[in-house]
Design an enzyme around this catalytic site. Structure first.
Site, PDB file in Angstrom:
ATOM      1  CB  CYS A  34      -0.873   0.033   1.258  1.00  0.00           C
ATOM      2  SG  CYS A  34      -2.097  -1.246   1.349  1.00  0.00           S
TER       3      CYS A  34
ATOM      4  N   GLY B 147      -0.111 -17.760  -5.725  1.00  0.00           N
ATOM      5  CA  GLY B 147       0.272 -17.198  -7.012  1.00  0.00           C
ATOM      6  C   GLY B 147      -0.007 -18.173  -8.136  1.00  0.00           C
TER       7      GLY B 147
END
Length: 307
Positions: free
Chosen positions: A134, A247
């Site tokens: 972030c 992933g």
């Protein structure tokens, strides 16, 4: 009573018991309740919620997701109703299930991460996952996940604010993933989850403009799997804490590969959009593999590729 999956898929992650080594990737499974028409949540190792912030966040404007070859791009912008709503409306419903609840959190400053963690330090929340990918508003837009010193500060602040086991989710968009993993381990994280999405962009050749409203999005799906497996293989040989691998996991074989590379558990993300009951199907496929190989408990294969 017969244990689910006969206990052969059971794992313990930072002291928390999971019936399988499979959780759901944050942002791909809502808060879990949205999937109850398709999947018995008691058959999932753990439920990882979408990113939760201190206050409600409307997310990004414009188109927020697009398919790509062997994957997808998203720029949802971490839309969520905020921590207060989660505690009052969502958590009581999740507590009806026996499955551990992992709440993914994010903030725009070190202090904000700590505030969210402290607010969620309640019964019914079993683990906290820190999304460090972030922008750090106080530091001029730097992403916490690409600076090991800032990442360590976030981990220390969250650990101080909560009694729950802390998972730190690593970004692959770094020069040295091992260096980052060691930094958050030294800072006190109990678990590492990896990898978060890679950065990507799609341009429409007819409009000659970027498709996503935010231009850049997070790339996930089968296309990122070799990168994720490589990073886990590298990190697992250096750290001394569990890794939750993710992933591009689409089936049992993929999950097995991640665990052989050193993951103690795995998270299924993009596959949830394709097949909403995929977490249970992967568990059954893993059992079939174990039967074929004569494996008594799934923990036997963790890191076997380098042991």
């Amino acid at each position: 009573m017969v244990k689910l999956y006969d206990g052969r898929l059971a794992v313990k992650i930072a002291g928390v018991d999971w019936v399988t080594p499979i959780t759901t990737g944050s942002g791909t499974f809502g808060f879990g309740l949205e999937f109850t028409d398709f999947l018995d949540l008691n058959k999932v190792g753990a439920i990882t919620t979408k990113g939760t912030s201190l206050l409600p966040n409307p997310g990004n404007k414009g188109q927020r997701a697009v398919e790509t070859p062997a994957g997808m791009l998203n720029s949802i912008g971490l839309e969520n109703p905020g921590s207060e709503y989660f505690l009052k409306e969502t958590l009581p419903k999740l507590r009806k299930y026996n499955t551990p609840v992992i709440v993914n959190i994010y903030g725009h400053s070190v202090e904000e991460y700590a505030q969210v963690a402290e607010k969620l330090n309640v019964d019914g929340v079993d683990m906290i996952e820190i999304n460090i990918s972030c922008p750090n508003v106080k530091e001029g837009g730097l992403v916490f996940g690409t600076d090991k010193n800032m990442a360590a500060k976030v981990v220390k602040a969250v650990k101080k604010a909560t009694s729950k086991p802390v998972i730190t989710k690593l970004s692959p968009n770094v020069t040295d993933i091992v260096d980052m993993a060691l930094a958050v381990e030294d800072a006190g994280t109990d678990v590492i989850s990896m990898i978060n999405t890679l950065l990507g962009t799609k341009i429409d050749i007819e409009t000659q403009k970027p498709v996503l409203g935010n231009v850049v999005g997070g790339l996930s799906g089968p296309c990122v799997k070799p990168v994720a497996v490589r990073m886990i293989y590298q990190v697992a040989q250096k750290v001394h804490i569990p890794i939750i691998g993710m992933g591009g996991i689409m089936n049992g074989a993929d999950a097995i590969e991640f665990m052989l590379a050193g993951a103690s558990a795995v998270a299924v993300g993009t596959a949830n959009f394709v097949q909403p009951d995929i977490a249970e199907k992967i568990a059954l496929e893993m059992l079939q593999y174990m039967n074929r190989k004569g494996i008594k408990n799934v923990t036997e294969i963790v890191g076997k590729a380098f042991r």
